[in-house]
Structure formats: structure tokens, C-alpha cells
Scaffold this motif. Structure first.
Motif, PDB file in Angstrom:
ATOM      1  N   GLN A   1     -25.915 -61.534 -28.847  1.00 40.45           N
ATOM      2  CA  GLN A   1     -27.118 -62.356 -28.733  1.00 40.45           C
ATOM      3  C   GLN A   1     -28.099 -61.771 -27.729  1.00 40.45           C
ATOM      4  OE1 GLN A   1     -25.986 -66.862 -29.200  1.00 40.45           O
ATOM      5  NE2 GLN A   1     -24.307 -65.851 -28.152  1.00 40.45           N
TER       6      GLN A   1
ATOM      7  N   ASP B   1     -24.094 -71.642 -25.892  1.00 42.87           N
ATOM      8  CA  ASP B   1     -23.362 -70.422 -26.194  1.00 42.87           C
ATOM      9  C   ASP B   1     -24.204 -69.197 -25.846  1.00 42.87           C
ATOM     10  OD1 ASP B   1     -21.059 -69.060 -27.380  1.00 42.87           O
ATOM     11  OD2 ASP B   1     -22.465 -68.467 -28.947  1.00 42.87           O
TER      12      ASP B   1
ATOM     13  N   TRP C   1     -27.010 -74.081 -30.478  1.00 45.89           N
ATOM     14  CA  TRP C   1     -26.596 -72.726 -30.115  1.00 45.89           C
ATOM     15  C   TRP C   1     -26.921 -72.365 -28.666  1.00 45.89           C
ATOM     16  CZ3 TRP C   1     -30.928 -70.133 -28.545  1.00 45.89           C
ATOM     17  CH2 TRP C   1     -32.154 -70.633 -28.983  1.00 45.89           C
TER      18      TRP C   1
ATOM     19  N   ARG D   1     -28.668 -67.249 -34.939  1.00 42.13           N
ATOM     20  CA  ARG D   1     -27.538 -67.305 -35.876  1.00 42.13           C
ATOM     21  C   ARG D   1     -26.484 -66.336 -35.365  1.00 42.13           C
ATOM     22  NH1 ARG D   1     -29.818 -69.849 -40.533  1.00 42.13           N
ATOM     23  NH2 ARG D   1     -31.566 -71.019 -39.628  1.00 42.13           N
TER      24      ARG D   1
END
Length: 402
Positions: A371, A355, A352, A267
Motif C-alpha cells: 500500500q 490497515d 481500509w 484495494r
């Protein structure tokens, strides 16, 4: 949608490239009263340089009945139709067009833009009921650039399944270009750049300084019996107030089994503090009470207060722990890099993933590290969970790790 441009023959002089095709598409309905088109580049310099969009429009339109407004950067045609040139240098520049209406929106060199800018401009595509003018969003781009991953995902991977058409064009499509000279110029570039610009290869990407993209194996799912954690790094910023350098709140769910690690979910958001709390609570409920939640604790009393607030108010009923990592980010990321190089880090399929991979292969020089940080911390936490007494010591100040 036109990405990487179509090559269109114009008169007997030359072939036109992708930017010319965008301009021709913008001019297609200028005979219709009320028609409004807008064309974007990332910066004004990109827009105004010799041979760029505005310069080409002047070449085509100066000797016509169209009127040019230097102040507004807009052509107005006898029908009342307009063609405007604009730029989106900063993330929030997209809000300059709030309330505007266009029937045609174009992005030249789409990979230079943020996905949020691109998506927002779709809300500006509107027309009167009964109008014969279609609503269109066209783009042109080479591979590469800051937006390479999201453009590739949206256009090449999702592509036709969602009605998005991709028309590739290569050097061989333009017989009027001096191929030999162009290839000599490209020879000075890196191999992946040659693949991108010469061959239009959207799968050609650079390797990173600490992480290599091919180290991460993509899998459909993790084993059912992995030991899991969810780790958060807060950066509570409202997306509407965010800048190009604003950090993100990031939260990863990682699993471990037999020395292998599975990045199962990521997330990554820019939201207000309250919205972040709601997201973290909702994510914990989706993960289940069996997945302990960790959060990086900032130094000082504010960090202690944040962890205490989340423990008592936001994540009451869940196993929640503050974490005080020490040492440079690069040093903390080395165990993750070592595991990935050994082929022991797997990434579960998800929207995701691109990215995440773009960020981690750019670490530590890249603009964002959120991340990567949470992934490195999760791996360390999972390793420490072998000694559960040490890993889950329930102190308000959090667990200090070296």
C-alpha cells in the motif's frame, strides 16, 4: 464477544483474569451431550507455557471425572462434551478445522491472530436444530500486536452497532495484584506500550521510522474536482495458497488539487491471476474512464507481456499505462513522507484506513509495503501529470521514472 476480558471472582483466593474468564465460559455447557468447545492461541508455545490455558485447565480439571487426551489436546467429560486446545501459527492452519463443528470458539490474545483466521472460524459454529446450547465466539486481548487495527475496528468502532460486546478491564479491577511491582515493570517499556498495557488504551500506537500516523488527516470525502489516478502493484496469489509472507495485490486511487493529495480508496487482496484481472477491470469501471490506470511493470520480458496483456485484453477502452519506477523503495517514498509531514496528505474515510495506516507507519521495516508503494507511486504520477506529454507516453514497455 468478550475482548480485553471480564474479571470474574473465583472462590476466596484470587480474582481471575481474561484468560480464566474464557476458560470458564468454555466449561459452561460441558454437561450437555454433544457440546464441543475449542480455544485458540497463535502458537503451541503460547498454549502450553506455564500458567497458560492448558496449564490452567489441568489445574481445574485433573481431579474431576474429565479425561485428558494428550495426543488430541482434548478434555472429554462424562456427558460426552469436549474441550479442545489448538493453535493457528500459519494463515492456512485455519483449514485444519474445515468440516469441524463447535458451539464455542475462543481466541486468547486476539490481536496476535489474522482477521481472516478469526472470521473463518465463525463458519465452524454450528448446532443441531432444537439445541439449547448457544453458539458463542469469545475473545480476550490486550491492545497492541499485529492485529491491533482490525480488532479495534471490529470491536471498539463497529462494536455494539453490530452486536459485539466489549468489556474493558484495568489494573484497578484486580485488588489482588501487586500494583506497585507491576507498574515498575511497565516503566521499562515505551510510552505507547505503557498506555496500551497499563491503561488499556486502544488508541495508543507507535510512530513509524519514515511516516507518523498523525500526519495523515482523515476526511469524509475529497474535493469534487481533484485530478485522479489509480495505481496497481500486482502480486497475484490465491488467498487459499497464501503464506504469512505473501505479498498482496494493491491498488490505490489518489487525487491531487492545489498541492494537496487525497488517498480516496485502497484495494488490497490475495487472489488468483484471473480474479485479480476481474477486480482491476471492475474497479476501472467503477472509477470511470476519466481516471487513468497505471501499473507497476516488473523487469524483463514478463513485465512487458503483462502490461501488453492488460492494455489489450483487460483494460481495453481505458487510459492504461505501465510504469517502470527506479531506485530503492525508501527513496521513492520520500516525496509522500514529505507531503504528509507538511499536512498535505488526506485519507478519505473507509474500512481500509486502519490497515493502510498500520502498514505505512511501519514502513520500511514492516512485513508489507504494497500500500505504501502504490501510494508513493501515485503521488509521483500525479506530479508528473503536470507535464501530460511525458506522463502518458503510450509505450508497450511502460514509462520509466526516476
Amino acid at each position: 464477544m468478550r475482548c480485553q476480558g471480564s474479571i470474574v471472582r473465583w472462590s476466596r483466593r484470587r480474582w481471575l483474569g481474561k484468560s480464566d474468564a474464557l476458560l470458564m465460559a468454555a466449561l459452561q455447557y460441558i454437561h450437555e451431550p454433544g457440546y464441543a468447545a475449542i480455544m485458540f492461541r497463535r502458537t503451541y508455545k503460547d498454549l502450553a507455557m506455564p500458567g497458560a490455558l492448558m496449564d490452567r485447565a489441568h489445574e481445574w480439571l485433573d481431579d474431576t471425572d474429565a479425561h485428558w487426551s494428550e495426543k488430541d489436546k482434548t478434555w472429554t467429560f462424562p456427558s460426552g462434551a469436549t474441550l479442545t486446545f489448538a493453535y493457528l501459527q500459519h494463515e492456512n492452519d485455519k483449514y485444519n478445522y474445515q468440516g469441524a463443528e463447535f458451539q464455542f470458539v475462543a481466541f486468547d490474545e486476539l490481536t496476535q491472530f489474522e482477521e481472516s483466521q478469526y472470521r473463518y472460524l465463525f463458519s465452524r459454529l454450528r448446532r443441531l436444530k432444537g439445541s439449547n446450547v448457544p453458539l458463542r465466539c469469545y475473545s480476550a486481548s490486550n491492545p497492541g500486536g499485529r492485529g491491533h487495527a482490525w480488532v479495534r475496528q471490529r470491536i471498539l468502532i463497529e462494536g455494539q452497532k453490530k452486536g459485539r460486546e466489549f468489556i474493558p478491564s484495568k489494573l484497578e479491577d484486580n485488588p489482588y495484584l501487586d500494583t506497585e511491582d507491576y507498574e515498575q515493570s511497565l516503566a521499562e517499556m515505551s510510552q505507547y506500550e505503557i498506555q496500551q498495557l497499563r491503561h488499556g488504551d486502544w488508541d495508543a500506537v507507535p510512530d513509524g521510522e519514515m511516516f507518523k500516523r498523525h500526519w495523515f488527516k482523515i476526511v469524509k470525502e475529497a474535493p469534487a474536482d481533484v485530478k485522479m489516478v489509480r495505481y496497481w502493484d500486482l502480486a497475484a496469489t490465491d488467498k487459499k495458497k497464501a503464506t504469512d509472507t505473501t505479498a498482496y495485490t494493491a491498488g490505490v486511487k489518489m487525487g491531487m488539487k492545489d498541492g494537496q493529495y487525497f488517498i480516496m480508496d485502497m484495494r488490497r487482496v490475495q487472489l488468483s491471476p484471473l480474479a485479480v484481472e476481474q477486480l482491476i477491470r471492475q474497479t476501472a469501471e467503477l472509477d470511470g474512464v476519466g481516471v487513468p490506470v497505471w501499473m507497476e511493470q516488473e523487469p524483463g520480458s514478463s513485465g512487458v507481456n503483462t502490461i501488453d496483456h492488460y492494455r489489450r485484453k483487460v483494460l481495453n477502452g481505458f487510459a492504461f499505462y505501465g510504469d517502470r519506477p527506479t531506485g530503492p523503495k525508501e527513496e521513492r517514498a520520500r516525496p509522500l513522507a514529505s507531503a504528509a509531514e507538511a499536512g498535505n496528505v488526506f485519507v478519505v474515510e473507509g474500512t481500509w484506513v486502519n490497515d493502510f495506516l498500520d502498514e505505512i507507519v511501519g514502513f520500511p521495516a514492516g512485513q508489507y509495503k504494497d500500500q505504501t508503494d502504490v501510494s508513493a507511486a501515485s503521488l509521483s504520477i500525479l506530479n508528473e501529470m503536470k507535464d501530460m506529454k511525458h506522463a502518458v507516453k503510450p509505450t508497450i514497455g511502460g514509462v520509466k521514472r526516476r
